[in-house]
Scaffold this motif. Sequence first.
Motif, PDB file in Angstrom:
ATOM      1  N   THR A  37       0.844  -1.193   0.000  1.00  0.00           N
ATOM      2  CA  THR A  37       0.000   0.000   0.000  1.00  0.00           C
ATOM      3  C   THR A  37       0.876   1.238   0.000  1.00  0.00           C
ATOM      4  OG1 THR A  37      -1.678  -1.173   1.291  1.00  0.00           O
ATOM      5  CG2 THR A  37      -1.839   1.230   1.232  1.00  0.00           C
ATOM      6  N   LYS A  66      -3.724   5.009  -1.275  1.00  0.00           N
ATOM      7  CA  LYS A  66      -4.627   5.742  -0.411  1.00  0.00           C
ATOM      8  C   LYS A  66      -4.311   7.237  -0.479  1.00  0.00           C
ATOM      9  CE  LYS A  66      -6.188   1.749   0.823  1.00  0.00           C
ATOM     10  NZ  LYS A  66      -7.457   1.248   0.247  1.00  0.00           N
ATOM     11  N   LEU A 242      -5.571   1.707   8.410  1.00  0.00           N
ATOM     12  CA  LEU A 242      -5.639   0.814   7.250  1.00  0.00           C
ATOM     13  C   LEU A 242      -6.075  -0.568   7.698  1.00  0.00           C
ATOM     14  CD1 LEU A 242      -2.282   1.782   5.503  1.00  0.00           C
ATOM     15  CD2 LEU A 242      -4.541   2.792   5.143  1.00  0.00           C
TER      16      LEU A 242
END
Length: 243
Positions: A37, A66, A242
């Motif tokens: 991520t 993100k 997260l």
Amino acid sequence: MTKLTIVDSHVLLGTEDHLSLTTDDLLKRMDLNGVETAIARPMGAELIVRNREGNDALLQAHPRIKAMVSVNPWWGPEFCLEELQRCRDQGAVGLFLNPARQGFFPTDSRITPLLELAEKFQWPVMFHTGTYIYADVLSVLERARQFTALNFIAGFGGFADMWFELPGVFSATENLYLDTSLLWGEAVQGILESSGASRLLFASAEPRNSIQVVLKVLERLALPETQRESILSGNAKRIFHLT
């Protein structure tokens, strides 16, 4: 050594002068280095004047990317607060502010409503730090003392003018975190010794630096696995919420 999940807590998506990074390029670099991520923020005009366009590029990029969105406080509270609410509704996970580029001091009252909203959203707030005089780490420390329930991140780790202030700053407050993107091993080791691994976030600042370079800096420190896990992913998963 066990292979651990990696979260890159600071990448720059977009174009600014000689720097450029597209979603496809970022995903390729993530795959090449085992990054699961990435937390991306805007750069260039999308950071300074075209905030909505830049935020939308992040929000629409990819499920593995993100959004750490931004607003220029000079647009005024009506636009800024509405934009941040809109971004939160679409899945943004944090707020990025660059005092040097957006033209304010971290202690300015004009950003107080933004910090109050970030606190309500439980968003961490990353400040660009290290550019004299606007982006002083000590100014971010002052804000962290005022908003004790809000997590602050010193983006770029005070590089290059303020890195020597870091050990004292981090020992003075528990809601301030450090991104490792432009720091050398000795500076990272100093934070580990003074404040522990729980205050450090792996970050590459792609395309200004690279995932591979920062990973090698950390590898040379030969950290215990528990510290590696905290820095590479655990701390980021916790403060960015997260799953």
